[in-house]
Design a protein around this motif. Structure first.
Motif, PDB file in Angstrom:
ATOM      1  N   PHE A  33      50.894  42.359  49.705  1.00 58.57           N
ATOM      2  CA  PHE A  33      48.939  41.798  49.406  1.00 58.57           C
ATOM      3  C   PHE A  33      48.685  41.563  50.765  1.00 58.57           C
ATOM      4  O   PHE A  33      47.455  41.797  51.518  1.00 58.57           O
ATOM      5  N   LEU A  86      43.560  43.045  43.826  1.00 59.22           N
ATOM      6  CA  LEU A  86      44.113  42.211  44.510  1.00 59.22           C
ATOM      7  C   LEU A  86      43.852  43.027  45.927  1.00 59.22           C
ATOM      8  O   LEU A  86      42.949  42.300  46.903  1.00 59.22           O
ATOM      9  N   PRO A 131      48.718  35.121  47.623  1.00 53.85           N
ATOM     10  CA  PRO A 131      48.235  36.226  46.863  1.00 53.85           C
ATOM     11  C   PRO A 131      47.076  35.655  45.981  1.00 53.85           C
ATOM     12  O   PRO A 131      47.543  34.519  44.663  1.00 53.85           O
TER      13      PRO A 131
END
Length: 221
Positions: A33, A86, A131
């Motif tokens: 991430f 994401l 994240p």
């Protein structure tokens, strides 16, 4: 999350829950991430014009996502299988980090002459964000267990986790959780929102006959 309603305000708080990992290491997901955040931070720095485009005209994170998608993207996104939710969360974090750096840089440029020797703020080269698991990265949350899409040895997989949650009343609505790593412990931190009836502001309260305003002049001038 909640939408605006006439006559109501939205209040926020967070709910931290202890996550049982059951042998799965979430550091791999966090590392991937933050690598994505760094990639898009550099992209925002190269194309800051995207920050001035309105959301309805596909500005903000949409602008930077479009630079990496399509048959002939302007910039190669060499992360096959990386989940789109994401990726968008990483873009939003990158934009926030860039705006923070740019604000500090402008302050440095406008600094008084007596501080001209100070060095300019450097752009970050690493990030340590937690994240965020937006819709598409989580499912089947029943208050005690949840399915999260995480990176396991280079592969994105749905893994079921159990967590310990403190009590919360039903009028609070859960938003997207973030996975926070603290030493050997891992936590799910949920954003919570709920409606409260709007009072109409301080002017309306002061105008009511049942309220009186008390003030003290401490002669600061």
């Amino acid at each position: 999350m909640l939408k605006r309603r006439k006559g109501f305000n939205i209040v926020n708080k967070s709910l931290r829950c202890k996550l049982r990992r059951d042998g799965f290491d979430l550091l791999e997901t966090k590392t991937a991430f933050n690598e994505a955040v760094f990639f898009f931070f550099l992209l925002v720095d190269k194309h800051p014009e995207g920050l001035d485009i309105s959301v309805k005209d596909n500005g903000g994170w949409r602008y930077y996502e479009r630079l990496t998608i399509g048959d002939k993207p302007m910039y190669s996104w060499n992360k096959p299988g990386f989940p789109s939710p994401l990726k968008r969360a990483a873009i939003r974090k990158a934009i926030g980090a860039y705006l923070s750096w740019r604000s500090n840089f402008q302050l440095w440029k406008n600094r008084p002459k007596r501080k001209k020797h100070h060095k300019p703020p450097m752009q970050p080269r690493t990030f340590n964000f937690s994240p965020s698991f937006d819709v598409g990265m989580r499912k089947e949350d029943d208050g005690a267990s949840i399915l999260l899409k995480i990176l396991v040895k280079g592969q994105w997989k749905w893994i079921k986790f159990h967590y310990q949650s403190p009590p919360s009343t039903n009028d609070w609505v859960k938003g997207s959780p973030a996975v926070v790593l603290k030493g050997k412990s891992v936590y799910l931190t949920f954003a919570l929102e709920k409606y409260i009836r709007a009072t109409g502001g301080i002017k309306r309260i002061c105008a009511a006959d049942s309220f009186r305003m008390c003030s003290v002049d401490i002669d600061l001038d």
